[in-house]
Enzyme design. Structure first.
Site, PDB file in Angstrom:
ATOM      1  N   SER A 940       0.865  -1.180   0.000  1.00  0.00           N
ATOM      2  CA  SER A 940       0.000   0.000   0.000  1.00  0.00           C
ATOM      3  C   SER A 940       0.898   1.225   0.000  1.00  0.00           C
ATOM      4  O   SER A 940       1.493   1.579   1.024  1.00  0.00           O
ATOM      5  CB  SER A 940      -0.909   0.011   1.240  1.00  0.00           C
ATOM      6  N   THR A 941       1.006   1.863  -1.161  1.00  0.00           N
ATOM      7  CA  THR A 941       1.894   3.027  -1.260  1.00  0.00           C
ATOM      8  C   THR A 941       1.362   4.212  -0.467  1.00  0.00           C
ATOM      9  O   THR A 941       2.105   5.131  -0.156  1.00  0.00           O
ATOM     10  CB  THR A 941       2.063   3.439  -2.733  1.00  0.00           C
ATOM     11  N   CYS A 942       0.054   4.184  -0.152  1.00  0.00           N
ATOM     12  CA  CYS A 942      -0.521   5.306   0.603  1.00  0.00           C
ATOM     13  C   CYS A 942      -0.101   5.268   2.061  1.00  0.00           C
ATOM     14  O   CYS A 942       0.135   6.298   2.672  1.00  0.00           O
ATOM     15  CB  CYS A 942      -2.045   5.281   0.510  1.00  0.00           C
ATOM     16  N   TYR A 943      -0.016   4.058   2.597  1.00  0.00           N
ATOM     17  CA  TYR A 943       0.182   3.947   4.039  1.00  0.00           C
ATOM     18  C   TYR A 943       1.457   3.208   4.420  1.00  0.00           C
ATOM     19  O   TYR A 943       1.652   2.870   5.572  1.00  0.00           O
ATOM     20  CB  TYR A 943      -1.025   3.242   4.668  1.00  0.00           C
TER      21      TYR A 943
END
Length: 974
Positions: A940-943
């Site tokens: 998950s590149t967001c988190y």
């Protein structure tokens, strides 16, 4: 006709006083039930007369309604009204169709006048809940009620906007809050036929509803559906208001009377039948000090206590103007009787009442019989405070506690407290706050020593600040922002938390209210202004220290912290008195001030402050909305330029959507976008930048590109990356960031960009022998490629004929550096900076030193893989699990490039944020998949979360990880 004295006709002698008559009715009680003439004036508590009926509140708190006979009848009706459960009546007012009856407990009931039955019961208005009502007012078909907590409720017909419910709704059946007057401490409410008036403690008059005759006093005849300030009365010290059917009268503290609205019957007292659209002083009363004013349907009464006389004017068709002729009066004249205090007794009072077509005079012998009817909203008073502090009667503590809670959970009650005792408070404006700040401080000192009282105040303020504070554009509603900080100046966690909430409320105020608040701040005494600064400075410093410490230990984002609010207030205060910076120490944490002193904090603190300011700008601009960038991977550059050219706003957060790909951008896709587009724009094939092989850095091309706005767009893109705190790895030299800070690049910067050229120029400077320099055969020119041709560019006028010597070599080197970084790219760099400032509206980026700004924008490429392992967190895994042991063994065995690919796979970029690897954390979580075909690691590149399948085979894990890293390069990161 000449005027001999106030409203007195020379041909009308004063009649003798009639002290024995304590109840006078004009016209006389003809057509009413005979019992009216037998009423004992000593038992009458209040009288209200509206449209054919007369209601009396008796001393025993019961109500009798006398109706007038109709159709030639000689005897009217009589009705007795009792409240439920033995409640006693305190106050009443009537409309055309019903009465409002207020009990001594503050409960409000409605009673239909048309209902039959001698002992009919009114209906309790349960919609008001536990609100304690202190004032009521009735129009023809609408009602107003003011609560002790300072809330104004309205209901009924709204054809003209008289209920302040907008134009869409014609009828409001249940009481609803008049939101436009929230926070304003009201002293008096009044209702006309279809218009409403409210008077604040500070003498501000608000009007709304029907305005066909100018009865709102606003200078026009347009109806209003929301309370509007009567600006013509702003400095008139208005102390009382009264409404007739279509006209309004106001009484000033100095005893002057102004009237406006319908003048067709002379009810305005201006010796004409003309309507008045603005308040106009009743000239015939000038010189007298009027103590009471009352408006009937089409007539007006005034009482002048010093003269012992009541004057009337307006419609007299029914004899309501007093004894004498039944005609209209255009100017104030005596009613025909003179009143004076018998025996000079101060306890004897006169009360005048004007009804539909009646006038009533009450001669009161008990001071408390009428004087306590116009009750006020709850406020802090010295006598009350002393009782709270002394707590001499523990049996009364519950009542005291409820009173404290009521006051300090209401902005209106707080704003109505600590009022300047001098008449100064009647001119509350941009220049005068009318707050007795010394009284506020004294009150704080008293309660801070009494934990029991202080806790109740704190809890009440907590309730207030948890609500959404709504403040209309009036300075008297903003006094709470001056008072509450002083009440919370005591250093403890409870006070600090509430100060943060108060600062947030200031932040969320509309710009007009912010400007009003700044004006009030500017007119505070210096001592209190410095105290205000000190309070927020202490709070900001404490919160900033806490945030810095917590963000050093975690990946907590600034959206989760609230230290930006006091910083914002400090910035407002600093900008307000920027000319008097001696008030503030160097530790003053105004974000804007940091741009002037960039050396105060370390870079990581500046990043936090910059992010805070970005959050602030977004909140002020659009309450957190985001600007979407919709792009195709195959046409990324073209789509980006189109979106940037069409963008209308630049102060929003950026959200990137890749066409055909699912998912919501919470940070990862946006970072991936900047990584990819930086790589594409920096590719030599794009011919956007000049590439330097030795340094692997780029610089602006000396040639003007085909797309005239290309550097503006790149600058805007670069600015958006900073504004969203994303890494945009354009390999620019430090010289770019120096130029952005208005620092001239030097030879050292050229050495970084082009080591070969830089070394050559350094050799010229270092050469000791003149003949060696001459043998270099240099002149003040530089060879450049332009449109495929090699040309010589002169570094100074006639430079081709100026050889470089030992004596001018420094000039030559400086000219060379200046040409490379400035002269040759003047337009290109200018476009870039213009675009950058457009993409990043937060100007506090200037607090970064050039080297710091480069790190923030380009990231770090110094890796510490052991530190990465130490920073890892785990979800549904333990560090000792076999899968985790295998993962780290596989990871550390990867080549350096694959390790960097892993960072890209995890975050969208292989660069480390400016805070360094020590602050870089990520989480390894259980993938939770049972199907072996789904066993590939997922990120998950967001988190920054890596989802790993559980394996017992290290080789399988290694293969799966390598496949995942290869796929990320092939298919993207999302």
């Amino acid at each position: 006709m000449p005027r001999t004295e106030v409203g007195t006709r020379a041909d009308l002698p004063h009649p003798s006083p009639l002290p024995s008559e304590a109840f006078l009715l004009f016209p006389k009680a003809v057509g009413y039930h005979p019992s009216l003439s037998k009423e004992d004036p000593g038992t009458i508590r209040q009288v209200s007369c509206k449209q054919g009926c007369l209601a009396i509140v008796k001393a025993d708190r019961t109500v009798i309604v006398y109706g007038r006979a109709e159709d030639g009848g000689c005897q009217g009706s009589l009705k007795r009204i009792k409240l439920n459960k033995g409640a006693k009546v305190d106050l009443l007012d009537g409309e055309a169709s019903h009465l409002l009856i207020l009990s001594s407990e503050g409960k409000l009931s409605e009673h239909s006048i048309a209902s039959r039955g001698v002992h009919s019961k009114p209906r309790l208005l349960k919609e008001l809940g536990d609100k304690r009502i202190v004032q009521i007012a009735c129009g023809d078909h609408h009602s107003l009620a003011l609560s002790k907590g300072g809330e104004l409720f309205a209901w009924g017909q709204n054809d003209y906007g008289q209920v302040a419910a907008g134009w869409e709704i014609n009828l409001i059946k249940e009481p609803q809050l008049v939101q436009e007057l929230e926070g304003i401490p009201l002293a008096k409410i009044a209702a006309g036929s279809a218009h409403s008036i409210a008077l604040s403690v500070f003498g501000t008059v608000y009007s709304w509803g029907k305005n066909a005759f100018g009865q709102l006093g606003l200078g026009d005849t347009e109806d209003r559906c929301s309370p509007t300030i009567v600006k013509a009365l702003e400095h008139e010290k208005t102390a009382f208001v009264s409404c007739g059917g279509e006209h309004t009268a106001v009484l000033s503290k100095d005893g002057l009377v102004c009237t406006f609205g319908d003048g067709s019957c002379g009810q305005l007292g201006h010796n004409s039948r003309r309507n008045e659209l603005l308040p106009r002083l009743v000239a015939e009363l000038f010189g007298a000090r009027v103590s009471q004013v009352a408006c009937g349907r089409s007539h007006t009464l005034v009482y002048i206590a010093d003269l012992g006389e009541i004057y009337s004017f307006g419609s007299g068709a029914e004899g309501q103007l007093g004894e004498g002729e039944k005609c209209d009066r255009l100017i104030p004249l005596p009613i025909g009787r003179k009143f004076s205090r018998v025996g000079n007794t101060s306890e004897e009072l006169i009360k005048i009442i004007a009804g539909e077509n009646q006038s009533i005079v009450l001669l009161l012998k008990e001071k408390n019989s009428y004087t306590n009817l116009n009750r006020m909203i709850a406020r802090v008073e010295e006598e009350k405070t002393d009782k709270w502090i002394s707590n001499s009667d523990p049996n009364c503590w519950h009542t005291m506690k409820q009173d404290i809670k009521l006051i300090f959970s209401s902005a209106a009650c707080i704003n109505g407290s600590f009022v300047e005792k001098r008449a100064k408070h009647f001119r509350t404006s941009l220049e005068v706050a009318a707050v007795d700040m010394s009284a506020v401080l004294l009150f704080h000192e008293k309660i801070s020593t009494k934990p029991k009282v202080f806790t109740v105040v704190i809890n009440a303020l907590k309730n207030l600040l948890q609500s959404v504070l709504y403040f209309p554009g009036s300075p008297e509603a903003l006094r709470v922002f001056l008072i509450v900080p002083i009440l919370l100046r005591r250093e403890d966690s409870r006070s600090d938390h509430l100060l943060l909430q108060l600062a947030q409320a200031i932040w969320r105020c509309p710009q007009k209210e912010k400007q009003l608040l700044e004006s009030l701040w500017a007119n505070l005494e210096i001592a209190f202004f410095k105290d205000l600064v000190s309070i927020y400075q202490r709070l900001a410093s404490a919160k900033l220290s806490s945030v810095i410490e917590s963000t050093r230990c975690s990946e907590k984002t600034l959206q989760d912290v609230d230290f930006i609010w006091p910083l914002y207030v400090l910035r407002m205060l600093y900008e307000l008195l920027s000319h008097a910076v001696n008030y503030f120490s160097v530790s003053f944490q105004s974000i804007r001030e940091l741009t002037t002193f960039p050396f105060i904090f370390e870079m990581e603190v500046k990043v936090i402050l910059f992010q805070a300011e970005c959050c602030a700008l977004r909140l002020m601009a659009n309450s957190g909305m985001a600007s979407e960038l919709l792009v195709r991977r195959q046409h990324l550059v073209q789509d980006t330029w189109q979106c940037l050219r069409n963008a209308n706003t630049d102060d929003q957060a950026l959200r990137v959507l890749f066409v055909g790909e699912a998912g919501i951008d919470d940070g990862g896709p946006c970072q991936e976008f900047f990584t990819i587009i930086s790589r594409e724009l920096c590719a030599p094939a794009e011919q956007v930048f000049r590439h330097f092989e030795e340094s692997h850095l780029i610089w602006f091309s000396h040639q003007v590109p085909a797309q005239k706005d290309i550097y503006f767009l790149i600058g805007k893109l670069f600015g958006k990356a900073l504004y969203n705190l994303k890494i945009a790895p354009f390999p620019f030299p430090l010289a770019l960031f120096k130029k952005m800070a208005n620092i001239q690049p030097t030879l050292e910067d050229l050495k970084e960009l082009s080591p070969v050229v830089g070394s050559m120029l350094q050799a010229v400077l270092d050469e000791d022998y003149e003949d060696v320099i001459e043998n270099m055969m240099l002149d003040f020119t530089i060879t450049e490629e332009h449109d495929g041709s090699i040309v010589d560019v002169e570094l100074k006028e006639n430079g081709a004929n100026v050889p470089v010597t030992k004596y001018n070599r420094k000039e030559y080197v400086d000219a060379y550096v200046n040409y490379m970084f400035s002269t040759s790219v003047e337009k290109q760099f200018g476009d870039f900076v213009r675009g950058f400032k457009k993409g990043c509206p937060n100007e506090t980026w200037k607090m970064f030193l050039p080297a710091e700004l480069r790190v923030v924008l380009l990231g770090l490429t110094k890796y510490d893989w052991e530190q990465l392992e130490k920073n890892a967190k785990y979800h549904n895994y333990e560090r000792s699990d076999e899968t985790i042991e295998d993962f780290w063994a596989v990871f550390h065995a990867l080549p350096e490039e694959k390790k960097k690919n892993f960072l890209s796979f995890l975050t969208g970029t292989d660069c480390i944020p400016a805070q360094g690897m020590e602050r870089f954390t990520f989480t390894i979580a259980d993938l939770g998949k049972e199907d072996p075909d789904l066993w590939y690691p997922v990120a998950s590149t967001c988190y920054r979360v890596l989802y790993l399948p559980r394996y017992s085979n290290r080789d399988v894990l290694q293969n799966m990880l390598l496949v995942a890293l290869e796929n990320y390069e092939k298919f993207g990161l999302s």
